[in-house]
Design a protein around this motif. Structure first.
Motif, PDB file in Angstrom:
ATOM      1  N   ASP A   1     -14.977 -54.896  -7.835  1.00  0.00           N
ATOM      2  CA  ASP A   1     -14.320 -54.196  -8.930  1.00  0.00           C
ATOM      3  C   ASP A   1     -14.180 -55.115 -10.129  1.00  0.00           C
ATOM      4  N   PHE A   2     -14.303 -54.525 -11.318  1.00  0.00           N
ATOM      5  CA  PHE A   2     -13.924 -55.263 -12.520  1.00  0.00           C
ATOM      6  C   PHE A   2     -12.401 -55.383 -12.504  1.00  0.00           C
ATOM      7  N   PRO A   3     -11.856 -56.502 -12.978  1.00  0.00           N
ATOM      8  CA  PRO A   3     -10.393 -56.646 -12.971  1.00  0.00           C
ATOM      9  C   PRO A   3      -9.748 -55.737 -14.012  1.00  0.00           C
ATOM     10  N   PRO A   4      -8.468 -55.405 -13.810  1.00  0.00           N
ATOM     11  CA  PRO A   4      -7.760 -54.599 -14.811  1.00  0.00           C
ATOM     12  C   PRO A   4      -7.846 -55.274 -16.183  1.00  0.00           C
ATOM     13  N   GLY A   5      -8.108 -54.475 -17.197  1.00  0.00           N
ATOM     14  CA  GLY A   5      -8.198 -55.011 -18.553  1.00  0.00           C
ATOM     15  C   GLY A   5      -9.519 -55.660 -18.876  1.00  0.00           C
ATOM     16  N   HIS A   6     -10.458 -55.648 -17.926  1.00  0.00           N
ATOM     17  CA  HIS A   6     -11.789 -56.239 -18.169  1.00  0.00           C
ATOM     18  C   HIS A   6     -12.461 -55.428 -19.270  1.00  0.00           C
ATOM     19  N   GLY A   7     -12.750 -56.074 -20.375  1.00  0.00           N
ATOM     20  CA  GLY A   7     -13.300 -55.378 -21.532  1.00  0.00           C
ATOM     21  C   GLY A   7     -14.799 -55.459 -21.656  1.00  0.00           C
TER      22      GLY A   7
END
Length: 163
Positions: free
Chosen positions: A80-86
């Protein structure tokens, strides 16, 4: 890890083994350390054969083309991309990436590596390393995936002497 894999971008990764069992690691361009080293990886085009995609990514990111197939992971390895990964992939609606990893033996010379082989270089430096170093050097959100790759390809790797 149970994932709805449709929400994950199809991707391939490459572990390139030197004949002595060390592996190729690249330092991501314009990415501060210490977790900025990784294996070549990239997206799969629609309908593209996975091994062909792995060889294409290897050539684009490293310039290396002389490699012999050793093995691949079974099924997808997802993260998963981390939370807030832009990042651009997260902005396009992907939850993360699902990867099939390939192990290749490098049959060329170090002079074959050309990090500017592709128009926008992924890496600004490279080195040979022990396979089990990779999980320590990758960004933390990819660490579990790298640990699975280390386990899958450990039989091809040189062992670090523990003294």
């Amino acid at each position: 890890m149970d994932h709805d894999l449709e929400l994950y971008r199809p991707n391939v990764g490459v572990v390139l083994f030197h004949p002595d069992g060390l592996v190729w690691l690249g330092r991501r361009a314009n990415t501060p350390g210490p977790h900025n080293w990784q294996f070549p990886q990239g997206g799969v085009d629609p309908g593209e054969d996975l091994e062909a995609a792995a060889r294409r990514e290897l050539a684009e990111e490293t310039g290396a083309t002389r490699a012999t197939f050793l093995g691949r992971t079974d099924g997808w390895v997802a993260y998963d991309f981390p939370p807030g990964h832009g990042g651009s992939k997260a902005l396009r609606g992907w939850r993360g990436q699902k990867q099939v990893w390939f192990a290749f033996r490098f049959d060329g010379d170090d002079a074959d590596f050309d990090l500017a082989a592709h128009t926008a270089p992924e890496f600004d430096a490279w080195r040979w390393a022990f396979l089990d170093e990779a999980a320590e050097l990758i960004v933390p959100f990819k660490r579990a995936a790298y640990e699975r790759v280390v386990e899958a390809f450990g039989n091809f790797a040189a062992a670090r002497s523990r003294g």
